[in-house]
Design an enzyme around this catalytic site. Structure first.
Site, PDB file in Angstrom:
ATOM      1  N   LYS A  22     -10.184  12.914   8.311  1.00 16.80           N
ATOM      2  CA  LYS A  22      -9.695  12.506   9.629  1.00 16.80           C
ATOM      3  C   LYS A  22      -9.638  13.705  10.567  1.00 16.80           C
ATOM      4  O   LYS A  22      -9.487  14.838  10.100  1.00 16.80           O
ATOM      5  CB  LYS A  22      -8.278  11.940   9.486  1.00 16.80           C
ATOM      6  N   ARG A  26      -7.845  -0.435   1.027  1.00 16.95           N
ATOM      7  CA  ARG A  26      -8.412  -1.633   0.396  1.00 16.95           C
ATOM      8  C   ARG A  26      -8.838  -1.347  -1.040  1.00 16.95           C
ATOM      9  O   ARG A  26      -8.862  -2.236  -1.871  1.00 16.95           O
ATOM     10  CB  ARG A  26      -9.568  -2.159   1.252  1.00 16.95           C
ATOM     11  N   LYS A  84       0.841  -1.204   0.000  1.00 23.13           N
ATOM     12  CA  LYS A  84       0.000   0.000   0.000  1.00 23.13           C
ATOM     13  C   LYS A  84       0.877   1.255   0.000  1.00 23.13           C
ATOM     14  O   LYS A  84       1.682   1.451   0.904  1.00 23.13           O
ATOM     15  CB  LYS A  84      -0.919   0.004   1.233  1.00 23.13           C
ATOM     16  N   ASP A  87       1.525   6.306   5.613  1.00 20.44           N
ATOM     17  CA  ASP A  87       0.559   5.379   5.030  1.00 20.44           C
ATOM     18  C   ASP A  87       1.085   4.706   3.753  1.00 20.44           C
ATOM     19  O   ASP A  87       0.355   3.995   3.079  1.00 20.44           O
ATOM     20  CB  ASP A  87      -0.765   6.104   4.768  1.00 20.44           C
ATOM     21  N   GLU A  89      -9.535   3.728   2.231  1.00 23.11           N
ATOM     22  CA  GLU A  89      -9.026   3.833   0.852  1.00 23.11           C
ATOM     23  C   GLU A  89      -7.983   2.780   0.530  1.00 23.11           C
ATOM     24  O   GLU A  89      -7.796   2.438  -0.634  1.00 23.11           O
ATOM     25  CB  GLU A  89      -8.448   5.233   0.621  1.00 23.11           C
ATOM     26  N   ASP A 146      -2.643  10.234   3.757  1.00 20.24           N
ATOM     27  CA  ASP A 146      -4.043   9.849   3.922  1.00 20.24           C
ATOM     28  C   ASP A 146      -4.761  10.861   4.817  1.00 20.24           C
ATOM     29  O   ASP A 146      -4.683  10.791   6.041  1.00 20.24           O
ATOM     30  CB  ASP A 146      -4.116   8.436   4.541  1.00 20.24           C
ATOM     31  N   ASP A 181     -12.263   7.104   3.836  1.00 20.84           N
ATOM     32  CA  ASP A 181     -11.043   6.860   4.615  1.00 20.84           C
ATOM     33  C   ASP A 181     -10.645   5.386   4.593  1.00 20.84           C
ATOM     34  O   ASP A 181      -9.541   5.033   4.995  1.00 20.84           O
ATOM     35  CB  ASP A 181     -11.249   7.348   6.057  1.00 20.84           C
TER      36      ASP A 181
HETATM   37  N1  BES Z   1      -4.265   4.437   6.931  1.00 21.39           N
HETATM   38  C1  BES Z   1      -5.433   4.235   7.718  1.00 21.39           C
HETATM   39  C2  BES Z   1      -5.212   3.237   8.854  1.00 21.39           C
HETATM   40  C3  BES Z   1      -4.411   3.745  10.027  1.00 21.39           C
HETATM   41  C4  BES Z   1      -4.966   4.676  10.898  1.00 21.39           C
HETATM   42  C5  BES Z   1      -3.175   3.251  10.288  1.00 21.39           C
HETATM   43  C6  BES Z   1      -4.256   5.094  11.992  1.00 21.39           C
HETATM   44  C7  BES Z   1      -2.457   3.655  11.393  1.00 21.39           C
HETATM   45  C8  BES Z   1      -2.994   4.587  12.248  1.00 21.39           C
HETATM   46  C9  BES Z   1      -6.557   3.698   6.847  1.00 21.39           C
HETATM   47  O1  BES Z   1      -6.591   4.177   5.558  1.00 21.39           O
HETATM   48  C10 BES Z   1      -7.833   4.108   7.505  1.00 21.39           C
HETATM   49  O2  BES Z   1      -8.085   5.258   7.565  1.00 21.39           O
HETATM   50  N2  BES Z   1      -8.595   3.130   7.991  1.00 21.39           N
HETATM   51  C11 BES Z   1      -9.808   3.396   8.664  1.00 21.39           C
HETATM   52  C12 BES Z   1     -10.822   2.382   8.193  1.00 21.39           C
HETATM   53  C13 BES Z   1     -12.223   2.688   8.637  1.00 21.39           C
HETATM   54  C14 BES Z   1     -12.723   3.936   7.941  1.00 21.39           C
HETATM   55  C15 BES Z   1     -13.101   1.514   8.316  1.00 21.39           C
HETATM   56  C16 BES Z   1      -9.569   3.247  10.166  1.00 21.39           C
HETATM   57  O3  BES Z   1      -8.828   2.354  10.568  1.00 21.39           O
HETATM   58  O4  BES Z   1     -10.101   4.050  10.907  1.00 21.39           O
HETATM   59 ZN    ZN Z   2      -4.843   4.775   4.769  1.00 22.04          ZN
HETATM   60 MN    MN Z   3      -7.680   5.998   5.427  1.00 20.49          MN
END
Ligand code: BES
Ligand code: ZN
Ligand code: MN
Length: 496
Positions: A280, A354, A268, A291, A352, A273, A350
């Site tokens: 966020k 996947r 990835k 990210d 994204e 992000d 968010d």
């Molecule tokens: N890159 C983030 C995951 C992340 C967040 C990694 C904080 C490390 C620290 C990912 O793209 C994301 O935002 N995931 C969301 C998914 C949710 C919207 C289902 C998450 O984990 O909040």
């Molecule tokens: Zn992300």
């Molecule tokens: Mn995200």
């Protein structure tokens, strides 16, 4: 830094510093005993006076120890002998490196590899020593304009083995470790670079550099027009809000005959992000420059593999983009057709990672892979579940999961498996499309992997969620280089 493997007794070493261990309570290791004998009990006298107990974290620097050719002796507390685990061994090495750095010695001879770690041989101990030493000395100074005062730096470390018989194993370990260290450094540097420098274009250039450095690596970069033709619409839906062009980078390492099916690593590469329209919160958002750590670990692993010249074929696939809010950005509720033909209702922009990975997984089919492993900072939920000690592992093929878990144990870069059960898959149901891109608050790491698994049905696949392991927050903020050690170990095991 240079590492040499040698056999020989401590009293014969002409060096700036000898490094030897002391066990708790006040017990000499074999090298310490040898020094004690030649120095007419210098060490045991000192220990009897209570200067060092041998507790982990303690150390004592000695000068002018009688009978030695060495300028200094650095005693390192090793804790109780029977408590010497893998991680305690690494802690001892880290402590000794920090102390050594402060001594002013520019080279040293270490006897810490003689410590017995259960089920571990000299190959393992030498590799861990080099990786932990370099890991401790790593600094990211690319953007500091005032150079630190030029303190004498450690340049050479001799690691000892008991006899000449262990030299070949030690040297092989050093060769592997130096390659892994290079890979880890590349991964950490790329990840630590800010998102205004480390863009998708920057990652593509870095990949091309690897291709120039190693003739065994062929690099191709697809742009957005190419991706449109391939139907990579879920990937493209993420980049819509960004002015930085998205890229799909492919690196093909050829170390075996072309008939040999490759192991494909998909990383990835979200270079920043923001969350997109599902934006966020502001706190710690800077950390979302990390990210792209999955992408960076793919580049680092390929570098390590090419340096070792492993006799296997490996392909790296890196979908890379920013995730930004904008007038053109994808909106919650939008429905997109992925490259696989399956439709996705994007309920949260968010989620994204996947969306870019699913098209990259479909794209990976063209390499007729032996296995596909994707690596992603995918879910905050994984940080809650496993903290920063283990990466999350999910797989549709248990032997592959086993191999990765084992590689994690032996490299000290561990993963922990979570289930991919049918029941979790249902959380992705959408009333309007084949699936939604989120599955609710519960089991977030698992539902994210369930989403990916729907695009990985044609091959053996594993997913590593490195959201908790790829970087550390707080005052020692920085990329860790994980899971380069795990992945390289897996590939080393595969090439046996
Ligand atoms: N890159 C983030 C995951 C992340 C967040 C990694 C904080 C490390 C620290 C990912 O793209 C994301 O935002 N995931 C969301 C998914 C949710 C919207 C289902 C998450 O984990 O909040
Ligand atoms: Zn992300
Ligand atoms: Mn995200």
């Amino acid at each position: 830094m240079e590492f040499l493997i040698k056999s020989g007794n401590p009293e014969k070493q002409r060096t700036a510093c000898l490094i030897v261990g002391i066990f708790e309570p006040r017990r000499l290791t074999p090298a310490a005993k040898a020094i004690d004998n030649i120095s007419k009990k210098f060490l045991s006298n000192l220990i009897r006076r209570g200067d060092i107990e041998g507790k982990s974290g303690q150390s004592l620097l000695l000068h002018n120890v009688p009978g030695l050719l060495a300028d200094r002796v650095l005693l390192i507390g090793c804790g109780k002998e029977r408590d010497l685990t893998d991680s305690q061994y690494r802690t001892i090495i880290t402590n000794s490196t920090k102390e050594l750095k402060e001594t002013g010695a520019m080279e040293a001879v270490s006897y810490l590899s003689e410590l017995n770690v259960r089920n571990r041989d000299y190959y393992w101990k030498i590799r861990q020593t080099i990786e932990a030493t370099e890991g401790t000395l790593y600094q990211f100074n690319e953007y500091k304009t005032k150079n630190k005062p030029n303190r004498r730096q450690i340049k050479k470390l001799v690691l000892t083995v008991p006899t000449r018989k262990e030299l070949p194993d030690g040297e092989l370990a050093a060769k592997h470790a130096m390659a892994i260290v290079k890979g880890i450094k590349l991964t950490r540097d790329l990840a630590n670079r800010p998102a205004n420098i480390c863009t998708p274009v920057h990652l593509a250039e870095q990949a091309k550099n690897l291709g120039k450095l190693h003739r065994s690596i062929k690099v191709t970069v697809l742009d957005e027009d190419d991706m449109t033709k391939l139907g990579m619409n879920t990937l493209l839906s993420v980049t819509r809000g960004s002015v930085e062009p998205a890229k799909l980078i492919t690196l093909e390492y050829k170390g075996a005959k072309k008939e040999v099916k490759p192991i494909v690593l998909v990383g990835k590469g979200v270079t920043f992000d923001t969350g997109g329209i599902s934006i966020k919160p502001a706190a710690a958002m800077d950390e979302m420059k990390y990210d792209m750590c999955g992408a960076a670990s793919v580049l680092g692993t390929l570098l390590a593999v090419a340096e070792i010249e492993l006799p296997i074929n490996v392909v790296g696939v890196i979908p890379t983009t920013e995730n930004m809010p904008d007038g053109r950005a994808t909106k919650p509720g939008d429905i997109i057709k992925s490259m696989s033909g399956q439709t996705v209702e994007i309920l949260n922009t968010d989620a994204e990672g996947r969306l870019i990975l699913c098209d990259a997984l479909t794209y990976s089919e063209r390499f007729h892979p032996q296995v596909v492993i994707d690596i992603a900072t995918l879910t905050g939920a994984c940080v809650i579940a496993l903290g920063n000690h283990a990466s999350g592992l999910l797989s549709n093929h248990n032997p592959l999961a086993r191999d990765l878990l084992n590689a994690g144990e032996s490299s000290g870069d561990r993963a922990w498996q979570l289930p991919l059960w049918e029941e979790y898959n249902k959380q992705l149901d959408s009333p309007f499309a084949d699936m939604a891109n989120i599955g609710g608050r519960e089991a977030g790491t698992i539902t994210a992997a369930c989403f990916l698994s729907r695009f990985a049905e044609k091959y053996h696949w594993a997913h590593l969620d490195i959201a908790g392991t790829a970087w550390t927050s707080g005052k020692n903020k920085g990329a860790t280089g994980r899971p380069v050690p795990l992945l390289t170990q897996y590939l080393l095991d595969k090439s046996k």
